[in-house]
Design an enzyme around this catalytic site. Structure first.
Site, PDB file in Angstrom:
ATOM      1  N   GLU A  71       0.820  -1.215   0.000  1.00 19.91           N
ATOM      2  CA  GLU A  71       0.000   0.000   0.000  1.00 19.91           C
ATOM      3  C   GLU A  71       0.856   1.270   0.000  1.00 19.91           C
ATOM      4  OE1 GLU A  71      -3.560  -1.794   2.796  1.00 19.91           O
ATOM      5  OE2 GLU A  71      -1.717  -1.111   3.720  1.00 19.91           O
ATOM      6  N   ASP A 110      -7.536  -5.039   8.915  1.00 21.20           N
ATOM      7  CA  ASP A 110      -7.168  -3.789   8.241  1.00 21.20           C
ATOM      8  C   ASP A 110      -7.063  -3.960   6.732  1.00 21.20           C
ATOM      9  OD1 ASP A 110      -4.926  -5.361   8.233  1.00 21.20           O
ATOM     10  OD2 ASP A 110      -3.550  -3.827   8.968  1.00 21.20           O
TER      11      ASP A 110
END
Ligand code: NAD
Length: 356
Positions: free
Chosen positions: A68, A239
């Site tokens: 990410e 998450d």
């Protein structure tokens, strides 16, 4: 004194904080002070939340994990973090989460800091969780259950002691050796530590439950019957899309608080709920615009996924410590010809210099 960036024309190097220097920085400052001061930077940035550019992180998912990019900026600094999440790594002797990040000067676009962020992510995640609990957990909370005793767990414990006043820990992990490692690392820190054999046992008598497990699936780390009235849940491990820790019924009984709902709805526990399920933004609790804990029996849930502004605060904190500690290297990563238009000439001269 803040480490003000040199004028761009004088920026011949980028300060670089290696893992070695990050560890030295934490030892120089002291981990308790580091977590407390980092918490203050986080709180200051959460209080000016509307000033930031915000976007859900840019995620590249694969069968094994996720990579990410997490960008944000205010009017003077731009920051981003590169981070991965690979639950299978641990079994191969690798970290589940590794990261590095950068700050840049908005006015010139020049980088002003490059830093390791594997340690810094653990520190900022813990400080953010503890900051949230300061506003959401029952007053005078003393006992915390930690389910999942891997890389993040001791950082969570230390931040909760420093910022919330937690002094008793109930540890549980599928792998008992992880709980033993956690207990060993926290020995001598003044915690009363109990290693538990089930998660049910771990939550028994806890004021706060932290879930920080890693598994790339919708797991049930906590089921509804384990959650009594008045508890605060700090849900850190869920998450990613398809990666959650709490049974859905718990969410339906809880007041839910999130960092940046557009990202949390994709990645957090609330991916299990309809898009319009009410969620309170944590920054509004901190500014006093929204209510945090408002009743003895209320179940509060911080649906933590980690947001770019937290990394920005952490990088800002580290940068402000560099001038006084000197704990950085000078990284030659900016091509800096005397005449800005003569980049090619600089290349030619370097060959000529090398040949002479
Ligand atoms: P880690 O791999 O070092 O540790 C995870 C631990 O969870 C392991 O000890 C494992 O045995 C245990 N575990 C797995 N399934 C379990 C279960 N069902 N019950 C009990 N224990 C179980 O990982 P880490 O670096 O500590 O990270 C933990 C999680 O936190 C990851 O999912 C990571 O993505 C997440 N994380 C979130 C944030 C955030 O900001 N919200 C930040 C960092 C990490």
């Amino acid at each position: 004194m803040p480490f003000s960036a040199p004028a761009p024309s004088h920026l011949a190097f980028v300060p670089f904080v290696s893992v070695q220097n990050m560890m030295a920085l934490v030892h120089t400052i002291g981990i308790e002070t580091f977590l407390r001061e980092l918490g203050e930077y986080l709180e200051a940035d959460f209080k000016r939340w509307p000033e930031f550019d915000k976007t859900p992180r840019v995620a590249a998912h694969s069968a094994e994990g996720v990579i990410e990019l997490m960008p944000t900026s205010d009017s003077s600094l731009y920051g981003f973090k590169y981070v991965n999440g690979h639950p299978k790594n641990m079994k191969e002797g690798l970290q589940t989460v590794t990261a590095f990040g950068m700050l840049a000067d908005v006015a010139s676009g020049y980088p002003v800091l490059l830093s390791e962020m594997t340690l810094l992510t653990a520190l900022r995640t813990a400080a953010t969780s503890a900051m949230a609990a300061k506003y959401l957990a029952p007053a005078h909370s003393k006992t915390m259950a930690i389910i999942g005793n891997g890389a993040q767990s001791e950082f969570q414990a230390m931040a909760f002691r420093e910022i919330v006043g937690i002094n008793a820990l109930r540890l549980y992990d599928l792998d008992r050796s992880a709980s033993e490692k956690c207990a060993r690392n926290l020995k001598g820190q003044g915690f009363d530590i109990t290693i538990c054999t089930t998660s049910e046992d771990a939550v028994d008598g806890a004021d706060i439950i932290t879930t920080v497990t890693a598994d790339k699936q919708c797991a049930t780390i906590l089921s509804d019957n384990m959650i009594g009235a008045g508890i605060h849940i700090n849900a850190v491990g869920g998450d990613c899309p398809g990666k959650t820790e709490l049974q859905r019924d718990i969410l339906l009984r809880s007041s839910i608080f999130a960092e940046y709902p557009p990202q949390t709805r994709i990645e957090g526990e609330i991916q299990q709920l309809p898009e319009n399920h009410p969620v309170t933004e944590l920054w509004q609790v901190i500014t006093g615009e929204a209510k945090g804990r408002s009743g003895e029996n209320q179940i509060t849930l911080f649906d933590s996924v980690g947001f770019a502004i937290e990394d920005f605060s952490a990088l800002r904190y580290v940068r402000d410590k560099l001038e006084t500690t000197g704990l950085y290297e000078k990284l030659d990563m900016l091509a800096d010809p005397d005449d800005p238009r003569d980049l090619f000439g600089m290349l030619q001269r370097s060959r000529d210099n090398n040949n002479s």
